[in-house]
Every structure is written in C-alpha cells, then in structure tokens.
Design an enzyme around this catalytic site. Structure first.
Site, PDB file in Angstrom:
ATOM      1  N   TYR A   1     -23.923  11.507   6.249  1.00  0.00           N
ATOM      2  CA  TYR A   1     -24.164  10.165   6.532  1.00  0.00           C
ATOM      3  C   TYR A   1     -22.855   9.887   7.151  1.00  0.00           C
ATOM      4  O   TYR A   1     -22.906   9.322   7.539  1.00  0.00           O
ATOM      5  CB  TYR A   1     -25.286  10.317   5.497  1.00  0.00           C
ATOM      6  CG  TYR A   1     -25.480   8.298   5.920  1.00  0.00           C
ATOM      7  CD1 TYR A   1     -26.440   7.990   6.234  1.00  0.00           C
ATOM      8  CD2 TYR A   1     -24.817   6.970   4.846  1.00  0.00           C
ATOM      9  CE1 TYR A   1     -26.924   6.624   5.915  1.00  0.00           C
ATOM     10  CE2 TYR A   1     -25.091   6.214   5.333  1.00  0.00           C
ATOM     11  CZ  TYR A   1     -26.442   6.031   5.438  1.00  0.00           C
ATOM     12  OH  TYR A   1     -26.489   4.324   6.038  1.00  0.00           O
TER      13      TYR A   1
ATOM     14  N   GLY B   1     -36.328   1.550  14.661  1.00  0.00           N
ATOM     15  CA  GLY B   1     -36.456   1.873  12.897  1.00  0.00           C
ATOM     16  C   GLY B   1     -36.889  -0.064  12.764  1.00  0.00           C
ATOM     17  O   GLY B   1     -36.428  -0.276  11.863  1.00  0.00           O
TER      18      GLY B   1
ATOM     19  N   GLY C   1     -35.142  -2.946   9.735  1.00  0.00           N
ATOM     20  CA  GLY C   1     -35.710  -3.074  11.219  1.00  0.00           C
ATOM     21  C   GLY C   1     -37.092  -4.006  11.373  1.00  0.00           C
ATOM     22  O   GLY C   1     -36.234  -4.941  11.884  1.00  0.00           O
TER      23      GLY C   1
ATOM     24  N   GLY D   1     -38.123  -1.536   6.105  1.00  0.00           N
ATOM     25  CA  GLY D   1     -36.546  -1.995   6.220  1.00  0.00           C
ATOM     26  C   GLY D   1     -35.852  -2.625   6.344  1.00  0.00           C
ATOM     27  O   GLY D   1     -36.273  -3.869   7.150  1.00  0.00           O
TER      28      GLY D   1
HETATM   29  N1  LIG Z   1     -29.782   0.357   3.116  1.00  0.00           N
HETATM   30  C1  LIG Z   1     -28.736   0.361   2.797  1.00  0.00           C
HETATM   31  O1  LIG Z   1     -28.135  -0.064   1.167  1.00  0.00           O
HETATM   32  C2  LIG Z   1     -28.031   0.272   3.629  1.00  0.00           C
HETATM   33  C3  LIG Z   1     -26.600   0.244   4.110  1.00  0.00           C
HETATM   34  C4  LIG Z   1     -25.818   0.652   5.143  1.00  0.00           C
HETATM   35  C5  LIG Z   1     -26.393   0.227   6.191  1.00  0.00           C
HETATM   36  N2  LIG Z   1     -27.551   0.362   6.295  1.00  0.00           N
HETATM   37  C6  LIG Z   1     -28.381   1.332   7.250  1.00  0.00           C
HETATM   38  O2  LIG Z   1     -29.389  -0.001   8.289  1.00  0.00           O
HETATM   39  C7  LIG Z   1     -30.223   1.384   9.209  1.00  0.00           C
HETATM   40  C8  LIG Z   1     -32.193   0.831   8.136  1.00  0.00           C
HETATM   41  O3  LIG Z   1     -31.918   1.670   7.358  1.00  0.00           O
HETATM   42  P1  LIG Z   1     -32.583   1.029   5.962  1.00  0.00           P
HETATM   43  O4  LIG Z   1     -32.205   1.161   4.509  1.00  0.00           O
HETATM   44  O5  LIG Z   1     -33.629  -0.089   6.514  1.00  0.00           O
HETATM   45  O6  LIG Z   1     -33.773   2.600   5.334  1.00  0.00           O
HETATM   46  P2  LIG Z   1     -35.127   2.596   6.177  1.00  0.00           P
HETATM   47  O7  LIG Z   1     -35.827   1.171   5.930  1.00  0.00           O
HETATM   48  O8  LIG Z   1     -35.606   3.654   6.252  1.00  0.00           O
HETATM   49  O9  LIG Z   1     -35.448   1.977   7.914  1.00  0.00           O
HETATM   50  C9  LIG Z   1     -34.828   3.021   9.098  1.00  0.00           C
HETATM   51  C10 LIG Z   1     -35.539   3.191  10.106  1.00  0.00           C
HETATM   52  O10 LIG Z   1     -35.256   3.982  11.020  1.00  0.00           O
HETATM   53  C11 LIG Z   1     -36.811   4.528  11.297  1.00  0.00           C
HETATM   54  N3  LIG Z   1     -36.266   6.228  11.609  1.00  0.00           N
HETATM   55  C12 LIG Z   1     -35.766   7.139  10.595  1.00  0.00           C
HETATM   56  N4  LIG Z   1     -35.816   8.597  11.363  1.00  0.00           N
HETATM   57  C13 LIG Z   1     -35.797   8.410  12.543  1.00  0.00           C
HETATM   58  C14 LIG Z   1     -36.037   8.949  13.795  1.00  0.00           C
HETATM   59  N5  LIG Z   1     -36.069  10.169  13.599  1.00  0.00           N
HETATM   60  N6  LIG Z   1     -36.840   8.354  14.861  1.00  0.00           N
HETATM   61  C15 LIG Z   1     -36.311   6.864  15.171  1.00  0.00           C
HETATM   62  N7  LIG Z   1     -36.794   5.485  14.316  1.00  0.00           N
HETATM   63  C16 LIG Z   1     -36.161   7.144  12.979  1.00  0.00           C
HETATM   64  C17 LIG Z   1     -36.947   4.849  10.314  1.00  0.00           C
HETATM   65  O11 LIG Z   1     -38.271   5.525  10.545  1.00  0.00           O
HETATM   66  P3  LIG Z   1     -40.047   5.975   9.276  1.00  0.00           P
HETATM   67  O12 LIG Z   1     -40.283   4.799   8.321  1.00  0.00           O
HETATM   68  O13 LIG Z   1     -40.558   6.398  10.739  1.00  0.00           O
HETATM   69  O14 LIG Z   1     -39.075   6.943   8.929  1.00  0.00           O
HETATM   70  C18 LIG Z   1     -37.389   3.372  10.147  1.00  0.00           C
HETATM   71  O15 LIG Z   1     -37.745   2.835  10.163  1.00  0.00           O
HETATM   72  C19 LIG Z   1     -29.885   2.220   9.145  1.00  0.00           C
HETATM   73  O16 LIG Z   1     -28.632   2.882  10.254  1.00  0.00           O
HETATM   74  C20 LIG Z   1     -29.338   2.840   7.455  1.00  0.00           C
HETATM   75  O17 LIG Z   1     -28.474   3.381   8.478  1.00  0.00           O
HETATM   76  C21 LIG Z   1     -28.579   0.840   5.541  1.00  0.00           C
END
Ligand SMILES: NC(=O)c1ccc[n+]([C@@H]2O[C@H](COP(=O)([O-])OP(=O)(O)OC[C@H]3O[C@@H](n4cnc5c(N)ncnc54)[C@H](OP(=O)(O)O)[C@@H]3O)[C@@H](O)[C@H]2O)c1
Length: 284
Positions: free
Chosen positions: A166, A10, A16, A14
């Site tokens: 989730y 990912g 990643g 975001g």
């Molecule tokens: N944001 C927060 O406040 C927060 C808090 C706690 C934990 N987290 C965790 O942090 C991590 C990153 O999340 P983020 O907030 O940065 O969200 P994000 O910006 O939506 O990034 C998520 C990434 O995961 C990818 N992804 C989704 N479904 C996938 C699949 N089937 N196969 C491969 N890749 C996939 C997305 O690809 P696409 O762009 O193509 O969808 C995107 O690159 C996640 O594990 C999330 O649970 C986030």
C-alpha cells in the site's frame, strides 16, 4: 463551479463520495467513475436528491482492468469535450497478494497504474491551459514508508506485506504527481494530498479479519469522510492554488514536503517509463 466538469474515481464510497457531494453542492457537473455502476448510480441519485444538483452522471470504471479503463476513457471523451478537474481518488487496501486482470500486484495496479492510464487517456480533454485544468491525486502520508521494488510489481516474490505494498502504491501516487507536473505543467496543475486518518471502509473490504478489526478500532479516532474530503475540495476549487502545481498537501490544506524518495526525479522518470510500457496496449 457551475461550468466545471469534474471526474472523481471511487466516488461511491468514503472520501470520494463526500468529495462528490461537496462539489455537487457547489453546482459542478460531476462524473462519478465507479467500479460497480449500480452503486455509482444509486449514489448519484442520492447526491442529486440531497444537493438539488441534477448534473451528476456515472461512468463504469474498474481500475484493476486496463480494458475497462480504456473503455471508460473512450466513453468519457465521446460525451465530454473538456475535463476541468480530475480527482484520482479510488483506492484499495489488501493484506493478501492479489493480481489485477493484467497481472500486476493489486494495490500498485489499482492505486497507481489504473489512474496513470486513465489520466493519460483523458489528456485530450484535460489539456487546455494551466489555469483552467486541475489534476488531483489522493495519496497518503504512508508514502513516506514506501519503497519501489521494480522486481516485485507483478507479485513475483512469495512473501507479501499489504502495508508495504500500500505504501509503495501511495509513493507511486506522489512520484506520478511530480512527473506529470514536469511533463504537462503547461497544460494543467497537478497536486497530491494526504486526507488524514479517515473513518472509511478502506481496510474493511479486502483485508483479512485481524486487519479489518484493527482498522475498525481506529475509526472512532479518525475524522469523518466529509472532513477527509476537505483537501480534495480545496485543491479542486480554491483560487489560491490556481497556479500551484507539483505539490503535496496535508489534511489541513497545508503544503508539506513529501519524502526524499518521492522527490527523486530519476525514480519518478523510471516509474513513468515502467508505467508507460505496462499500459501501452491500452493507450488511446
Ligand atoms: N481512509 C484513510 O484514512 C485514508 C488515508 C490516506 C489515504 N487514503 C486514500 O483515500 C482514497 C479513498 O479511500 P477511502 O478511505 O475513501 O476508502 P473507500 O471508502 O474504500 O473508498 C475507496 C473507493 O475506491 C473504489 N475502488 C476500489 N477498487 C477499485 C477499482 N478496482 N476500480 C475502481 N474503483 C475502485 C472503491 O469502490 P468499492 O466501494 O466498489 O470498493 C471506493 O469507491 C484512497 O486513495 C486511499 O488510499 C485514505
């Protein structure tokens, strides 16, 4: 980090993406594993331009499809003899029941099972020594609200609560971290983390209009993805944590105690065995 190969799932968006940018800035060889390879390639190009590090590759990986995870693992192993850091970062949030290609509830399937399979398939490149290989799982503080319902991991029950699903998937991230450490602690360190409340598009992609609007309202109070990447970067690079494993860190890089359920060894074993069976046909 010049001789280090780091795979980030990912990495196109975001936290990643921000993690990838910071690690590329430190000279590591990066592999951006992304569901949409076109997006992955665009981001790789941008990271190469901004950091001047041209050692950034992409790998197509759809965690919602075990066949894709197997193909990505094969491709990685064919091209790279060793993996120094694996960052299982990708995540999905949805408030409607959806299933993966293999019939698992989407959040459990992507956030846990896909990463479980990827990690196990990459073991030949990971297993080196405890001091040279790190596995990092991006979990969440919401795991504390999580409960594992083994009777509903394929969406068997009609009612669906996206937040509960989730939280369950993030609890699985922590349980997997602890069990991976118990089983492979000689070969690598494994830690997990909460990145903080980070203003990404996590809940704007698949969630319904109301959830998406509420998430957008929170964003001004959230940290930026660059800050959200801090603990992943710390766990990937800092010599302080060279020998630390099976732990859960917060957004300030401080050790925290995960929930009592997340520390339950029997539950972690049961999840491992369930996951092993689920992915059995796609193991290398
Ligand atoms: N944001 C927060 O406040 C927060 C808090 C706690 C934990 N987290 C965790 O942090 C991590 C990153 O999340 P983020 O907030 O940065 O969200 P994000 O910006 O939506 O990034 C998520 C990434 O995961 C990818 N992804 C989704 N479904 C996938 C699949 N089937 N196969 C491969 N890749 C996939 C997305 O690809 P696409 O762009 O193509 O969808 C995107 O690159 C996640 O594990 C999330 O649970 C986030």
């Amino acid at each position: 980090m010049k001789d280090k190969t780091i795979l980030i799932t990912g990495a196109n968006d975001g936290i990643g993406r921000a993690t990838a940018e910071q690690l590329a800035g430190r000279g590591a060889h990066l592999v951006l594993a992304c569901r949409d390879d076109t997006k992955g390639q665009r981001v790789a190009k941008e990271i190469m331009e901004t950091t001047g590090n041209h050692n950034v590759d992409t790998l197509p990986l759809d965690l919602a499809d075990f066949a894709s995870v197997k193909a990505a693992s094969e491709e990685f192993l064919a091209e790279h003899p060793k993996l120094d850091v694996l960052i299982n970062n990708a995540g999905v949030y949805t408030d409607r029941l959806e299933l993966t290609t293999d019939g698992y509830e989407l959040q459990f399937g992507v956030n846990h099972l896909g990463h479980f399979l990827l990690t196990l398939n990459l073991l030949p490149a990971i297993q080196c020594c405890r001091h040279c290989t790190r596995v990092i799982n991006v979990a969440s503080a919401i795991h504390k609200k999580g409960v594992l319902d083994f009777t509903n991991l394929r969406g068997e029950k009609k009612s669906y609560n996206g937040t509960e699903a989730y939280a369950q998937s993030k609890l699985a991230n922590v349980l997997f971290t602890m069990e991976l450490d118990r089983r492979y602690g000689q070969d690598m360190t494994t830690n997990c983390l909460h990145p903080g409340l980070v203003g990404t598009r996590l809940a704007n992609k698949k969630a319904g209009a109301l959830t998406s609007a509420v998430w957008s309202m929170y964003k001004p109070f959230a940290t930026r993805p660059e800050q959200g990447a801090a603990t992943s970067v710390y766990l990937a690079t800092n010599p302080e944590v060279r020998d630390v494993s099976g732990r859960y860190f917060d957004e300030r890089q401080c050790l925290q105690k995960p929930s009592a359920i997340a520390r339950n060894e029997q539950l972690a074993r049961r999840l491992w065995e369930y996951s092993e069976q689920a992915v059995a046909d796609f193991r290398l």
